[in-house]
Design a protein around this motif. Structure first.
Motif, PDB file in Angstrom:
ATOM      1  N   ALA A  35     -10.826   4.563 -11.412  1.00 17.43           N
ATOM      2  CA  ALA A  35     -11.531   5.533 -10.570  1.00 17.43           C
ATOM      3  C   ALA A  35     -11.055   5.434  -9.126  1.00 17.43           C
ATOM      4  O   ALA A  35     -10.840   6.454  -8.463  1.00 17.43           O
ATOM      5  CB  ALA A  35     -13.043   5.313 -10.656  1.00 17.43           C
ATOM      6  N   ALA A  36     -10.864   4.209  -8.638  1.00 14.56           N
ATOM      7  CA  ALA A  36     -10.389   4.021  -7.260  1.00 14.56           C
ATOM      8  C   ALA A  36      -8.981   4.595  -7.100  1.00 14.56           C
ATOM      9  O   ALA A  36      -8.682   5.245  -6.090  1.00 14.56           O
ATOM     10  CB  ALA A  36     -10.416   2.542  -6.885  1.00 14.56           C
ATOM     11  N   ARG A  37      -8.128   4.367  -8.085  1.00 14.87           N
ATOM     12  CA  ARG A  37      -6.766   4.899  -7.999  1.00 14.87           C
ATOM     13  C   ARG A  37      -6.797   6.424  -8.057  1.00 14.87           C
ATOM     14  O   ARG A  37      -6.116   7.105  -7.295  1.00 14.87           O
ATOM     15  CB  ARG A  37      -5.874   4.324  -9.104  1.00 14.87           C
ATOM     16  CG  ARG A  37      -4.425   4.808  -8.975  1.00 14.87           C
ATOM     17  CD  ARG A  37      -3.460   4.002  -9.783  1.00 14.87           C
ATOM     18  NE  ARG A  37      -3.662   4.037 -11.216  1.00 14.87           N
ATOM     19  CZ  ARG A  37      -3.294   5.048 -12.007  1.00 14.87           C
ATOM     20  NH1 ARG A  37      -2.727   6.126 -11.507  1.00 14.87           N
ATOM     21  NH2 ARG A  37      -3.497   4.962 -13.306  1.00 14.87           N
ATOM     22  N   ARG A  38      -7.621   6.973  -8.923  1.00 10.07           N
ATOM     23  CA  ARG A  38      -7.744   8.432  -9.048  1.00 10.07           C
ATOM     24  C   ARG A  38      -8.261   9.034  -7.734  1.00 10.07           C
ATOM     25  O   ARG A  38      -7.736  10.028  -7.240  1.00 10.07           O
ATOM     26  CB  ARG A  38      -8.676   8.765 -10.213  1.00 10.07           C
ATOM     27  CG  ARG A  38      -8.579  10.165 -10.707  1.00 10.07           C
ATOM     28  CD  ARG A  38      -9.382  10.422 -11.984  1.00 10.07           C
ATOM     29  NE  ARG A  38     -10.460   9.493 -12.236  1.00 10.07           N
ATOM     30  CZ  ARG A  38     -10.498   8.603 -13.234  1.00 10.07           C
ATOM     31  NH1 ARG A  38      -9.541   8.513 -14.096  1.00 10.07           N
ATOM     32  NH2 ARG A  38     -11.509   7.793 -13.385  1.00 10.07           N
ATOM     33  N   GLN A  39      -9.294   8.400  -7.150  1.00 12.78           N
ATOM     34  CA  GLN A  39      -9.866   8.897  -5.892  1.00 12.78           C
ATOM     35  C   GLN A  39      -8.867   8.826  -4.751  1.00 12.78           C
ATOM     36  O   GLN A  39      -8.890   9.653  -3.844  1.00 12.78           O
ATOM     37  CB  GLN A  39     -11.135   8.126  -5.530  1.00 12.78           C
ATOM     38  CG  GLN A  39     -12.308   8.461  -6.406  1.00 12.78           C
ATOM     39  CD  GLN A  39     -13.507   7.572  -6.132  1.00 12.78           C
ATOM     40  OE1 GLN A  39     -13.424   6.571  -5.437  1.00 12.78           O
ATOM     41  NE2 GLN A  39     -14.651   7.936  -6.709  1.00 12.78           N
ATOM     42  N   SER A  40      -7.983   7.824  -4.800  1.00 10.74           N
ATOM     43  CA  SER A  40      -6.977   7.682  -3.746  1.00 10.74           C
ATOM     44  C   SER A  40      -5.855   8.706  -3.896  1.00 10.74           C
ATOM     45  O   SER A  40      -5.083   8.917  -2.967  1.00 10.74           O
ATOM     46  CB  SER A  40      -6.376   6.270  -3.769  1.00 10.74           C
ATOM     47  OG  SER A  40      -5.487   6.128  -4.881  1.00 10.74           O
ATOM     48  N   GLY A  41      -5.758   9.299  -5.088  1.00  9.59           N
ATOM     49  CA  GLY A  41      -4.690  10.255  -5.353  1.00  9.59           C
ATOM     50  C   GLY A  41      -3.348   9.587  -5.621  1.00  9.59           C
ATOM     51  O   GLY A  41      -2.318  10.250  -5.640  1.00  9.59           O
ATOM     52  N   MET A  42      -3.370   8.275  -5.842  1.00  8.11           N
ATOM     53  CA  MET A  42      -2.124   7.540  -6.055  1.00  8.11           C
ATOM     54  C   MET A  42      -1.776   7.422  -7.530  1.00  8.11           C
ATOM     55  O   MET A  42      -2.656   7.363  -8.383  1.00  8.11           O
ATOM     56  CB  MET A  42      -2.222   6.132  -5.460  1.00  8.11           C
ATOM     57  CG  MET A  42      -2.123   6.104  -3.968  1.00  8.11           C
ATOM     58  SD  MET A  42      -1.838   4.421  -3.406  1.00  8.11           S
ATOM     59  CE  MET A  42      -3.340   4.141  -2.527  1.00  8.11           C
ATOM     60  N   THR A  43      -0.484   7.358  -7.777  1.00  9.45           N
ATOM     61  CA  THR A  43       0.019   7.092  -9.118  1.00  9.45           C
ATOM     62  C   THR A  43       0.233   5.589  -9.251  1.00  9.45           C
ATOM     63  O   THR A  43       0.167   4.851  -8.254  1.00  9.45           O
ATOM     64  CB  THR A  43       1.365   7.799  -9.347  1.00  9.45           C
ATOM     65  OG1 THR A  43       2.330   7.235  -8.442  1.00  9.45           O
ATOM     66  CG2 THR A  43       1.252   9.304  -9.147  1.00  9.45           C
ATOM     67  N   GLN A  44       0.542   5.150 -10.470  1.00 11.36           N
ATOM     68  CA  GLN A  44       0.889   3.740 -10.659  1.00 11.36           C
ATOM     69  C   GLN A  44       2.110   3.383  -9.820  1.00 11.36           C
ATOM     70  O   GLN A  44       2.192   2.287  -9.263  1.00 11.36           O
ATOM     71  CB  GLN A  44       1.146   3.442 -12.134  1.00 11.36           C
ATOM     72  CG  GLN A  44      -0.103   3.441 -12.974  1.00 11.36           C
ATOM     73  CD  GLN A  44       0.168   3.142 -14.441  1.00 11.36           C
ATOM     74  OE1 GLN A  44       1.292   3.279 -14.929  1.00 11.36           O
ATOM     75  NE2 GLN A  44      -0.876   2.756 -15.157  1.00 11.36           N
ATOM     76  N   MET A  45       3.048   4.310  -9.710  1.00  8.64           N
ATOM     77  CA  MET A  45       4.248   4.071  -8.908  1.00  8.64           C
ATOM     78  C   MET A  45       3.897   3.874  -7.434  1.00  8.64           C
ATOM     79  O   MET A  45       4.426   2.981  -6.777  1.00  8.64           O
ATOM     80  CB  MET A  45       5.232   5.242  -9.062  1.00  8.64           C
ATOM     81  CG  MET A  45       6.506   5.065  -8.268  1.00  8.64           C
ATOM     82  SD  MET A  45       7.520   3.697  -8.842  1.00  8.64           S
ATOM     83  CE  MET A  45       8.336   4.482 -10.200  1.00  8.64           C
ATOM     84  N   ALA A  81      -6.291  -3.973  -5.063  1.00 10.26           N
ATOM     85  CA  ALA A  81      -7.342  -3.354  -4.247  1.00 10.26           C
ATOM     86  C   ALA A  81      -6.818  -2.995  -2.855  1.00 10.26           C
ATOM     87  O   ALA A  81      -7.065  -1.889  -2.356  1.00 10.26           O
ATOM     88  CB  ALA A  81      -8.544  -4.301  -4.135  1.00 10.26           C
ATOM     89  N   MET A  82      -6.098  -3.897  -2.243  1.00 11.13           N
ATOM     90  CA  MET A  82      -5.545  -3.638  -0.907  1.00 11.13           C
ATOM     91  C   MET A  82      -4.591  -2.447  -0.932  1.00 11.13           C
ATOM     92  O   MET A  82      -4.563  -1.652   0.017  1.00 11.13           O
ATOM     93  CB  MET A  82      -4.849  -4.885  -0.367  1.00 11.13           C
ATOM     94  CG  MET A  82      -5.814  -5.969   0.056  1.00 11.13           C
ATOM     95  SD  MET A  82      -5.060  -7.554   0.547  1.00 11.13           S
ATOM     96  CE  MET A  82      -3.633  -7.074   1.453  1.00 11.13           C
ATOM     97  N   ALA A  83      -3.816  -2.299  -2.002  1.00 15.30           N
ATOM     98  CA  ALA A  83      -2.901  -1.168  -2.124  1.00 15.30           C
ATOM     99  C   ALA A  83      -3.661   0.154  -2.124  1.00 15.30           C
ATOM    100  O   ALA A  83      -3.127   1.185  -1.718  1.00 15.30           O
ATOM    101  CB  ALA A  83      -2.057  -1.301  -3.395  1.00 15.30           C
ATOM    102  N   LEU A  84      -4.908   0.119  -2.570  1.00 15.36           N
ATOM    103  CA  LEU A  84      -5.757   1.315  -2.615  1.00 15.36           C
ATOM    104  C   LEU A  84      -6.665   1.423  -1.395  1.00 15.36           C
ATOM    105  O   LEU A  84      -7.555   2.262  -1.350  1.00 15.36           O
ATOM    106  CB  LEU A  84      -6.613   1.301  -3.885  1.00 15.36           C
ATOM    107  CG  LEU A  84      -5.871   1.363  -5.203  1.00 15.36           C
ATOM    108  CD1 LEU A  84      -6.834   1.175  -6.361  1.00 15.36           C
ATOM    109  CD2 LEU A  84      -5.115   2.672  -5.342  1.00 15.36           C
TER     110      LEU A  84
END
Length: 98
Positions: A35-45, A81-84
């Motif tokens: 959910a945090a990654r989705r909310q950030s709009g970031m991909t795994q890359m 977490a820091m990356a997000l």
């Protein structure tokens, strides 16, 4: 058969339900990091670049929580977490009275 129906049937088995309940913390963490990654709009890359690792490492981290084959270290989870632009919070909750 849809996922919900399959899950309902599987959890009717006592042993399966016990194992499922034991994995709940991992499932909860996986839901939160996705959910945090989705909310950030970031991909795994994107996350991998910020962590300075390969995208396959991020994919493995996310899937490890689902499979239970490997538990990522706290340091790795903090870096994720820091990356997000998030903070990792770990909590202990007493089961007394539960």
């Amino acid at each position: 058969m849809e996922h919900k129906e399959l899950k309902r049937k599987a959890l009717q088995n006592r042993e399966t339900k016990e194992i499922y309940n034991q994995l709940e913390p991992e499932f909860d963490l996986l839901r939160k990091i996705l959910a945090a990654r989705r909310q950030s709009g970031m991909t795994q890359m994107d996350v991998a670049r910020r962590m300075n690792v390969k995208a396959s490492s991020v994919a493995r981290l996310e899937s490890s929580l689902l499979s239970g084959k490997h538990s990522p270290s706290i340091v790795t989870l903090k870096r994720y977490a820091m990356a997000l632009n998030c903070k990792l919070k770990i909590d202990l909750i007493s089961e007394k009275g539960a």
